[in-house]
Design an enzyme around this catalytic site. Structure first.
Site, short mmCIF file in Angstrom:
data_model
loop_
_atom_site.label_atom_id
_atom_site.label_comp_id
_atom_site.label_asym_id
_atom_site.label_seq_id
_atom_site.Cartn_x
_atom_site.Cartn_y
_atom_site.Cartn_z
N TYR A 1 33.95 -7.90 -20.51
CA TYR A 1 33.23 -9.01 -19.26
C TYR A 1 34.12 -8.47 -17.98
O TYR A 1 35.45 -8.30 -17.83
CB TYR A 1 33.82 -10.39 -19.40
CG TYR A 1 32.88 -11.08 -20.59
CD1 TYR A 1 31.93 -11.11 -21.28
CD2 TYR A 1 34.18 -11.64 -21.80
CE1 TYR A 1 31.65 -11.50 -21.92
CE2 TYR A 1 33.64 -11.98 -22.75
CZ TYR A 1 32.60 -11.58 -22.86
OH TYR A 1 31.42 -12.40 -23.91
N HIS B 1 29.48 -14.21 -17.06
CA HIS B 1 30.64 -14.30 -17.78
C HIS B 1 32.13 -15.31 -16.30
O HIS B 1 33.08 -14.20 -16.16
CB HIS B 1 31.92 -13.40 -18.25
CG HIS B 1 32.53 -13.78 -19.52
ND1 HIS B 1 33.59 -14.61 -19.33
CD2 HIS B 1 31.96 -14.41 -20.95
CE1 HIS B 1 34.17 -15.20 -20.47
NE2 HIS B 1 33.27 -15.70 -21.09
MG MG Z 1 29.32 -16.32 -22.56
#
Ligand code: MG
Length: 404
Positions: free
Chosen positions: A161, A212
């Site tokens: 992320y 995210h």
């Molecule tokens: Mg997710």
């Protein structure tokens, strides 16, 4: 009237099969009927002890002796009985009981939970899995690997992320610990990666991407527009729950399909998005919203507005939670897609009946209730470990805290 079957005991199990991201909370509700019990997911990986206490110290005394058949009444009362409500700890605790009661009701009726909900709309749920890599080629190699296994929907990330920027200009004295990322470099790198993967796999493979909630709202608006040409199946959590009004701006400017909601706790958080048709997929974490009972209601609410479901299903949803997701998936007329995390053999051994993927579809086993069991003896060898998560200590290049 015969005497009702009642809740005799509630047990909470804290299980960790690998790293801290695999901490599960399983609730077992025993009944007055010998041998009849139900399982529920109450998994809040990062605050498992708080949920454990909420169940053992607050909910258990409240539910002991209650009629197992009255799921709706029990859910409604559990939600308000503490007066303050709709937080992640208590919602997960309530979910543990709620899912176990649906499991029990299915066992008593000799029906899978999807039959209690209204019956199947489909035989299996299409799933997506996660491909990552350190560069576009490695992401592509992993996509191809999953493609060969039959997956037709794949989430593509690069460097985890937020990605890994080539350079990180940090000020002197900033903390060494934590997970640094550069939001501006992230958008540039992800566009290059998605373009590379799309140009190699062709148009038929469905690609997804999860922001995210790492971007500022206006950067997300631009990213959603820039990524539109790669025809994603959906763009996930492009905004934080605190910024949902910005979805209006994304909607006005592009047709990138939008999925949202794994952090949501409170119906107020998804009502606006559904009723203004600002998203295409709701993807709440079913235990986080309080279990099957509220998830069923949200699915029906979304269906009226033409919005599909994509329940949260990573490795920090327990196997019992995945079984509950699947019952909702095969029932819901507006099912969209199911996130799937490819559990390892140990987890299958610990949870007999855990559904399996074949050819990109997750199949229910059609057993009564949630159709999943739990090997307590094996689980006892894998207790949760207290450790401080590092990946959730996320920082911007100047060292300031950011959302993980
Ligand atoms: Mg997710």
């Amino acid at each position: 009237m015969p005497n009702p079957v009642t809740i005799r005991d509630v047990k909470t199990f804290l299980i960790q099969t690998a790293g801290p991201g695999t901490r599960f909370i399983i609730v077992k509700v025993d009944t007055s009927e010998p041998g009849l019990y139900g399982l529920g997911c109450a998994t809040f990986t990062q605050r498992f002890r708080a949920v454990h206490t909420a169940i053992e110290q607050h909910l258990k005394p409240f539910v002991i002796g209650k009629d197992v058949s009255r799921i709706e009444e029990l859910w409604q009362m559990a939600m308000v009985q503490g007066y303050w409500r709709n937080g992640p700890v208590l919602n997960n605790a309530i979910s543990g009981i709620d899912q176990a009661l649906w499991d029990i009701k299915g066992k008593m009726a000799n029906m899978p939970v999807y039959d209690l909900l209204g019956g199947k709309c489909r035989e299996a749920a299409a799933v997506y899995t996660h491909a990552d890599g350190c560069d576009p080629q490695e992401v592509l190699d992993n996509v191809r690997k999953f493609q060969e296994q039959g997956y037709r929907y794949i989430r593509v990330q690069m460097g985890g992320y937020g990605g890994q920027a080539a350079q990180m200009h940090r000020p002197e004295g900033c903390p060494e610990s934590g997970s640094y990322f550069d939001p501006r470099a992230y958008t540039r790198n992800m566009l290059k990666m998605i373009e590379y993967v799309r140009s190699n796999v062709g148009d038929e493979m469905e690609l997804l991407h999860d922001v995210h909630e790492r971007l500022s709202p206006i950067d997300t608006v631009k990213f959603a527009k820039d990524v539109e040409r790669f025809n994603l199946f959906f763009l996930e959590d492009s905004l934080a729950p605190e910024d949902i009004e910005w979805f209006r701006m994304i909607r006005q400017q592009c047709a990138t399909p939008i999925a949202m909601g794994e952090l949501f706790n409170n119906p107020h958080e998804w009502r606006l998005l559904i009723e203004e048709r600002l998203v295409d997929f709701i993807r709440m974490h079913v235990s986080q919203m309080g279990g099957i009972t509220p998830a069923r209601n949200a699915a029906i609410h979304a269906q009226i507005y033409g919005i599909r479901t994509a329940w949260h299903g990573p490795g920090d949803t327990s196997p019992v939670g995945h079984a509950a997701n699947l019952d909702l998936d095969v029932w819901a007329p507006n099912f969209g897609i199911q996130e799937w995390c490819r559990f390892d053999p140990l987890v299958y051994e610990m949870f007999p009946g855990l559904p399996e993927v074949r050819g990109g579809y997750l199949y229910p086993n059609d057993k009564p209730g949630l159709g999943i069991d739990f090997n307590e003896k094996l689980a006892a060898k894998y207790a949760c470990v207290d450790e401080v998560d590092v990946w959730t200590q996320t920082r911007l290049p100047d060292g300031s805290p950011a959302r993980p």
